[in-house]
Design a protein around this motif. Structure first.
Motif, short mmCIF file in Angstrom:
data_model
loop_
_atom_site.label_atom_id
_atom_site.label_comp_id
_atom_site.label_asym_id
_atom_site.label_seq_id
_atom_site.Cartn_x
_atom_site.Cartn_y
_atom_site.Cartn_z
N ILE A 1 1.02 -1.19 0.01
CA ILE A 1 -0.20 0.04 -0.59
C ILE A 1 1.16 1.27 0.05
CG2 ILE A 1 -1.87 -1.43 0.92
CD1 ILE A 1 -0.85 0.12 3.90
N PRO A 2 0.23 2.27 0.26
CA PRO A 2 1.24 3.43 -0.34
C PRO A 2 1.49 4.11 0.82
CG PRO A 2 -1.36 3.79 -1.84
CD PRO A 2 -0.64 2.91 -0.75
N PHE A 3 3.08 4.61 1.08
CA PHE A 3 3.20 5.34 2.34
C PHE A 3 2.86 6.59 2.05
CE2 PHE A 3 7.33 7.40 4.22
CZ PHE A 3 6.79 7.00 5.07
N GLU A 4 2.92 6.93 3.38
CA GLU A 4 3.21 8.31 3.48
C GLU A 4 3.63 9.15 5.06
OE1 GLU A 4 -0.27 12.10 3.18
OE2 GLU A 4 -1.30 10.15 4.70
N PRO A 5 4.09 9.88 4.43
CA PRO A 5 5.24 10.53 5.68
C PRO A 5 4.88 11.47 6.14
CG PRO A 5 6.00 11.62 2.91
CD PRO A 5 5.12 10.14 3.28
N ASP A 6 5.23 11.95 7.75
CA ASP A 6 4.43 12.67 8.14
C ASP A 6 4.38 13.65 7.98
OD1 ASP A 6 4.15 10.61 10.20
OD2 ASP A 6 6.47 10.46 11.17
N TYR A 7 5.23 14.11 7.12
CA TYR A 7 5.03 15.55 6.64
C TYR A 7 3.87 16.36 6.00
CZ TYR A 7 8.06 14.08 3.22
OH TYR A 7 8.53 13.39 2.20
N SER A 8 3.70 14.82 5.45
CA SER A 8 2.45 15.04 4.34
C SER A 8 1.12 14.18 4.39
CB SER A 8 3.29 14.08 3.49
OG SER A 8 1.51 14.48 2.69
N ASN A 9 -0.19 15.52 4.39
CA ASN A 9 -1.49 14.74 4.49
C ASN A 9 -2.02 15.20 3.22
OD1 ASN A 9 -3.72 14.45 5.66
ND2 ASN A 9 -4.10 16.17 6.47
N SER A 10 -2.02 14.45 2.68
CA SER A 10 -2.53 13.81 1.00
C SER A 10 -3.06 14.08 1.18
CB SER A 10 -1.77 12.69 0.93
OG SER A 10 -2.58 12.00 -0.72
N GLY A 11 -4.04 15.13 -0.26
CA GLY A 11 -5.46 14.79 -0.64
C GLY A 11 -5.66 13.84 -1.64
N TRP A 12 -4.86 13.13 -1.52
CA TRP A 12 -4.84 11.71 -2.23
C TRP A 12 -6.03 12.07 -3.80
CZ3 TRP A 12 -1.54 8.01 -1.36
CH2 TRP A 12 -2.07 7.72 0.14
N HIS A 13 -5.34 12.32 -4.68
CA HIS A 13 -5.54 12.23 -5.85
C HIS A 13 -5.17 11.03 -6.58
CE1 HIS A 13 -5.93 12.85 -10.35
NE2 HIS A 13 -5.53 12.52 -10.59
N LEU A 14 -4.99 10.14 -6.08
CA LEU A 14 -4.01 8.83 -7.28
C LEU A 14 -4.35 8.02 -5.82
CD1 LEU A 14 -2.53 9.34 -10.47
CD2 LEU A 14 -4.63 9.12 -10.06
N TYR A 15 -4.06 7.06 -6.19
CA TYR A 15 -3.98 5.22 -4.73
C TYR A 15 -3.33 4.43 -5.67
CZ TYR A 15 -4.38 1.96 -1.47
OH TYR A 15 -3.95 1.26 -0.75
N ILE A 16 -2.19 4.18 -5.45
CA ILE A 16 -1.16 3.22 -6.62
C ILE A 16 -1.08 1.80 -5.39
CG2 ILE A 16 0.74 3.63 -7.26
CD1 ILE A 16 -0.62 5.62 -8.46
N LEU A 17 -1.35 0.86 -6.09
CA LEU A 17 -1.22 -0.40 -5.73
C LEU A 17 -0.04 -0.92 -5.96
CD1 LEU A 17 -2.16 -1.64 -3.13
CD2 LEU A 17 -3.74 -3.27 -4.58
#
Length: 398
Positions: free
Chosen positions: A294-310
């Motif tokens: 699954i996608p990894f999200e670093p602590d500094y980012s709060n993504s709006g998630w345009h895409l979900y890459i598996l």
């Protein structure tokens, strides 16, 4: 079990096709557009300025220039910072071609940098290795909506006195360390294509806190022509008088489009919240499956998630990425792939770019698939995607 997959004649998970992305337009959107159609201005009127202010205020920028599409936004950003023949511009390798094409439009040379294998964003450590005395700017792409590591990129840019253009085509509504994307780079561009966080049909915008860059982009948007008395060089014959000061372009956006954009901006936070809900469902469903990452999200980012890459771990599956992709399409799940590393396109290969330039990007491309993700997806839609992925993996599992 083979007959269970729709591609082999089984019953698909869904009876109707679910696209990977789709606009969300309601009656309010339509009514505001109709109001403009009934007004005195269809283009280059007050609604454009209202939309620009709404976007600028939202992201925390002083200025905004709305244009006909996201590519035009990238182009005028490059023009404003003076990219020209002989200049080099650092560009992420996994992105849509426009992120690099805008450099070519100005006569510059894109220098592709590999991605971080965890975040899939441009790797700051690799950026510094590619900087030369010809480097003029960094175009940092917030891939999938995840913010780039702006503090580290800013450190590098300041060290070498180069400009940061943030390609935020995926990240309107995303945050970096609690601040909205659009308030941190020298210039940030956004796209309003139908599958993006909000839409104007087609459209784009550049935001900045630099007044000089703003004034240049206003010129480049509209043929390089101005009626601004402060900028005119020659004798003003009368109130009709204008001059062309630069070789600009017709990149204007219409009031019709901006009316839609204003209405969409009122729903942006709700759109982003829904995207995050869907991503949470996906992550919970796939997190414990060793066949995917699954996608990894670093602590500094709060993504709006345009895409979900598996990412599919093909060493644990008896198939290729193509077979997975086709099997999911037969289940009526509109998967996609984002993106072929830019330098592998035939046009870029003709320019001398070769395979092997960015190994992490190439490795990711070979095993990633984009799942459907848009705010109008119902809970049942999300369930269908999860069921289809698990169904296909179950068949191809080693």
């Amino acid at each position: 079990m083979k007959q269970g997959l729709a591609i082999y004649g089984g019953k698909p998970v869904r009876d109707t096709y679910l696209p990977y992305g789709k606009q969300c337009v309601d009656k309010k959107d339509i009514n505001l557009v109709v109001d403009v159609l009934k007004s005195n201005y269809l283009t280059t009127g007050p609604i454009v300025r209202e939309f620009e202010k709404k976007v600028a205020d939202y992201v925390g920028a002083k200025y905004a220039v709305a244009v006909s599409n996201g590519t035009a936004a990238l182009h005028i950003a490059c023009l404003a910072v003076g990219i020209k023949e002989g200049d080099e511009v650092i560009v992420s390798s996994i992105t849509f071609a426009a992120s690099a094409n805008c450099v070519l439009y100005c006569g510059g040379k894109p220098v592709f940098v590999d991605i971080d294998p965890c975040t899939y964003n441009i790797n700051p450590e690799e950026i510094e290795k590619k900087i030369t005395d010809k480097t003029k700017a960094i175009i940092a792409v917030d891939f999938t909506g995840q913010a780039v590591d702006m503090d580290e990129i800013r450190r590098i840019a300041d060290k070498y006195n180069i400009v940061i253009i943030e390609d935020g085509a995926h990240s309107l509504g995303s945050e970096y360390k609690g601040k909205k994307v659009g308030s941190l780079a020298d210039l940030t561009t956004f796209s309003f294509h139908p599958v993006k966080p909000i839409t104007t049909g087609e459209g784009g915008i550049v935001v900045t806190n630099d007044e000089e860059l703003y004034k240049k982009m206003i010129l480049f948007r509209s043929h390089g022509i101005t009626r601004d008395r402060e900028l005119l060089n020659s004798y003003e014959e009368g109130p009709w008088y204008y001059e062309q000061l630069e070789l600009g372009y017709n990149y204007r956006i219409t009031d019709i489009q901006c009316a839609l954009g204003i209405s969409q901006m009122d729903k942006l936070d709700d759109f982003v919240d829904r995207r995050r809900e869907i991503v949470k469902r996906y992550n919970e469903a796939f997190n414990d499956m060793e066949e995917v990452t699954i996608p990894f999200e670093p602590d500094y980012s709060n993504s709006g998630w345009h895409l979900y890459i598996l990412k599919f771990n093909l060493d644990k599956l008896n198939c290729t990425r193509k077979e997975i992709f086709e099997a999911l399409r037969f289940e009526n799940i509109g998967v996609n792939v984002h993106y072929l590393p830019v330098y592998l396109h035939p046009y870029y290969r003709k320019l001398g770019y070769k395979k092997g330039l960015c190994p992490n990007a190439e490795k990711l491309y070979e095993c990633m698939i984009t799942l459907p993700l848009f705010p109008a997806m119902s809970g049942e839609d999300v369930d269908d995607v999860i069921e289809a992925v698990k169904k296909v993996i179950s068949y191809y599992r080693k």
